[in-house]
Design a protein around this motif. Sequence first.
Motif, PDB file in Angstrom:
ATOM      1  N   LEU A  19       0.828  -1.203   0.000  1.00  0.00           N
ATOM      2  CA  LEU A  19       0.000   0.000   0.000  1.00  0.00           C
ATOM      3  C   LEU A  19       0.865   1.256   0.000  1.00  0.00           C
ATOM      4  O   LEU A  19       0.569   2.229  -0.699  1.00  0.00           O
ATOM      5  N   GLY A  20       1.950   1.248   0.777  1.00  0.00           N
ATOM      6  CA  GLY A  20       2.857   2.392   0.802  1.00  0.00           C
ATOM      7  C   GLY A  20       3.485   2.643  -0.549  1.00  0.00           C
ATOM      8  O   GLY A  20       3.585   3.792  -0.998  1.00  0.00           O
ATOM      9  N   LEU A  21       3.899   1.579  -1.234  1.00  0.00           N
ATOM     10  CA  LEU A  21       4.491   1.724  -2.568  1.00  0.00           C
ATOM     11  C   LEU A  21       3.457   2.239  -3.564  1.00  0.00           C
ATOM     12  O   LEU A  21       3.752   3.101  -4.398  1.00  0.00           O
ATOM     13  N   GLY A  22       2.241   1.699  -3.468  1.00  0.00           N
ATOM     14  CA  GLY A  22       1.181   2.161  -4.357  1.00  0.00           C
ATOM     15  C   GLY A  22       0.863   3.636  -4.171  1.00  0.00           C
ATOM     16  O   GLY A  22       0.731   4.391  -5.144  1.00  0.00           O
ATOM     17  N   PHE A  23       0.746   4.059  -2.919  1.00  0.00           N
ATOM     18  CA  PHE A  23       0.491   5.468  -2.622  1.00  0.00           C
ATOM     19  C   PHE A  23       1.662   6.344  -3.052  1.00  0.00           C
ATOM     20  O   PHE A  23       1.476   7.472  -3.508  1.00  0.00           O
ATOM     21  N   ALA A  24       2.894   5.840  -2.895  1.00  0.00           N
ATOM     22  CA  ALA A  24       4.074   6.613  -3.287  1.00  0.00           C
ATOM     23  C   ALA A  24       4.069   6.888  -4.790  1.00  0.00           C
ATOM     24  O   ALA A  24       4.320   8.013  -5.240  1.00  0.00           O
ATOM     25  N   ILE A  25       3.790   5.852  -5.573  1.00  0.00           N
ATOM     26  CA  ILE A  25       3.725   6.023  -7.035  1.00  0.00           C
ATOM     27  C   ILE A  25       2.605   6.977  -7.412  1.00  0.00           C
ATOM     28  O   ILE A  25       2.776   7.869  -8.252  1.00  0.00           O
ATOM     29  N   PHE A  26       1.450   6.809  -6.754  1.00  0.00           N
ATOM     30  CA  PHE A  26       0.311   7.671  -7.069  1.00  0.00           C
ATOM     31  C   PHE A  26       0.592   9.136  -6.739  1.00  0.00           C
ATOM     32  O   PHE A  26       0.271  10.035  -7.524  1.00  0.00           O
ATOM     33  N   THR A  27       1.210   9.394  -5.579  1.00  0.00           N
ATOM     34  CA  THR A  27       1.445  10.779  -5.191  1.00  0.00           C
ATOM     35  C   THR A  27       2.417  11.484  -6.134  1.00  0.00           C
ATOM     36  O   THR A  27       2.250  12.660  -6.440  1.00  0.00           O
ATOM     37  N   VAL A  28       3.438  10.747  -6.594  1.00  0.00           N
ATOM     38  CA  VAL A  28       4.397  11.343  -7.522  1.00  0.00           C
ATOM     39  C   VAL A  28       3.735  11.626  -8.876  1.00  0.00           C
ATOM     40  O   VAL A  28       3.917  12.695  -9.470  1.00  0.00           O
ATOM     41  N   LEU A  29       2.930  10.673  -9.362  1.00  0.00           N
ATOM     42  CA  LEU A  29       2.212  10.897 -10.618  1.00  0.00           C
ATOM     43  C   LEU A  29       1.212  12.039 -10.467  1.00  0.00           C
ATOM     44  O   LEU A  29       1.045  12.857 -11.386  1.00  0.00           O
ATOM     45  N   TRP A  30       0.563  12.097  -9.314  1.00  0.00           N
ATOM     46  CA  TRP A  30      -0.400  13.174  -9.054  1.00  0.00           C
ATOM     47  C   TRP A  30       0.292  14.532  -9.078  1.00  0.00           C
ATOM     48  O   TRP A  30      -0.265  15.517  -9.542  1.00  0.00           O
ATOM     49  N   GLU A  31       1.519  14.557  -8.601  1.00  0.00           N
ATOM     50  CA  GLU A  31       2.292  15.796  -8.601  1.00  0.00           C
ATOM     51  C   GLU A  31       2.495  16.324 -10.021  1.00  0.00           C
ATOM     52  O   GLU A  31       2.343  17.517 -10.294  1.00  0.00           O
ATOM     53  N   PHE A  32       2.848  15.423 -10.942  1.00  0.00           N
ATOM     54  CA  PHE A  32       3.051  15.818 -12.339  1.00  0.00           C
ATOM     55  C   PHE A  32       1.739  16.285 -12.972  1.00  0.00           C
ATOM     56  O   PHE A  32       1.690  17.302 -13.673  1.00  0.00           O
ATOM     57  N   ILE A  33       0.677  15.511 -12.724  1.00  0.00           N
ATOM     58  CA  ILE A  33      -0.632  15.859 -13.286  1.00  0.00           C
ATOM     59  C   ILE A  33      -1.103  17.209 -12.747  1.00  0.00           C
ATOM     60  O   ILE A  33      -1.588  18.069 -13.485  1.00  0.00           O
ATOM     61  N   LEU A  34      -0.942  17.395 -11.424  1.00  0.00           N
ATOM     62  CA  LEU A  34      -1.381  18.625 -10.785  1.00  0.00           C
ATOM     63  C   LEU A  34      -0.597  19.826 -11.297  1.00  0.00           C
ATOM     64  O   LEU A  34      -1.165  20.896 -11.527  1.00  0.00           O
ATOM     65  N   LYS A  35       0.694  19.661 -11.497  1.00  0.00           N
ATOM     66  CA  LYS A  35       1.517  20.754 -12.026  1.00  0.00           C
ATOM     67  C   LYS A  35       1.021  21.184 -13.410  1.00  0.00           C
ATOM     68  O   LYS A  35       0.895  22.376 -13.689  1.00  0.00           O
ATOM     69  N   PHE A  36       0.720  20.205 -14.237  1.00  0.00           N
ATOM     70  CA  PHE A  36       0.221  20.505 -15.584  1.00  0.00           C
ATOM     71  C   PHE A  36      -1.111  21.251 -15.505  1.00  0.00           C
ATOM     72  O   PHE A  36      -1.327  22.254 -16.213  1.00  0.00           O
TER      73      PHE A  36
END
Length: 276
Positions: free
Chosen positions: A98-115
């Motif tokens: 779960l921690g790894l899944g959330f880690a990947i999601f948060t980093v991807l969310w960061e890129f999406i949110l920046k855009f």
Amino acid sequence: MNKLMPYFRLMKKATIIMILITLSIVITNDGREILTGFKHSLVEDGHLLFKSQIYTMTAILMFIQGIFLSYKQFNIAMNIKADRKSYIKATIISTIVLGLGFAIFTVLWEFILKFIVETVSGKPAVILSDSAYFVDTIVVFLNSLSGMGASTLVTFSDLSIGMFIMDILGQFLTLLMYSSVGLLLGSILYRLKKSTSVIIFLVIPTIVITLGLTFVILNTDLFTDYISINLGKILFFIMNINIRLIIKLLTIIISLISSVLLLKNAPIKEYAHDLI
């Protein structure tokens, strides 16, 4: 692994609920900030500083999940005659996944949110987070706070695979640290007598905080002088990547080992709270 499947299924419902809560809170808060015209965001050197709730929420929920698995869910497992060692293994594995899944999601969310933020605002954006891409940003910003340089916020420029992996790894360790501490806290609560738990987690902290605030109020000038002189050193210590990594790893290792030791011989609910 088949031996662990019943325990994964036992944890499935709570995990799904936690994921849905995280997504709904993050999307609601970040979306509201965007739709209201970034009224809580600051502009520094032409860059829009956007603070996402994704990092705070995932950390809090991983902490809560740790407590839930080692306190409430452990009690349920023991009452259905579950294999203790298998449950502990399943707990650690599910926490890591779960921690790894959330880690990947948060980093991807960061890129999406920046855009999204840059598209809507028309300004270059900095998403404030623990991201490896923004380490230079934070360091330069701290320089300005300590009077050692000008504040110049920068956006990430090196979108390499290595940096992307570092970002995920850093966030994964952060989430695993919070979850490990939650597991330890839940284990302690399960083993300690309720009166002892109240004294340790409520009475003592209240006394310490009260004494601390009293000292600060009575020695305001001394406290203010100390902070003003040492603020830069304190912040640089906190933001030092190597120190943060060592603290995270030590916290994870100590918390997990302590949790296992507390739970491996823990009694069922009727005889729980068997320590002091």
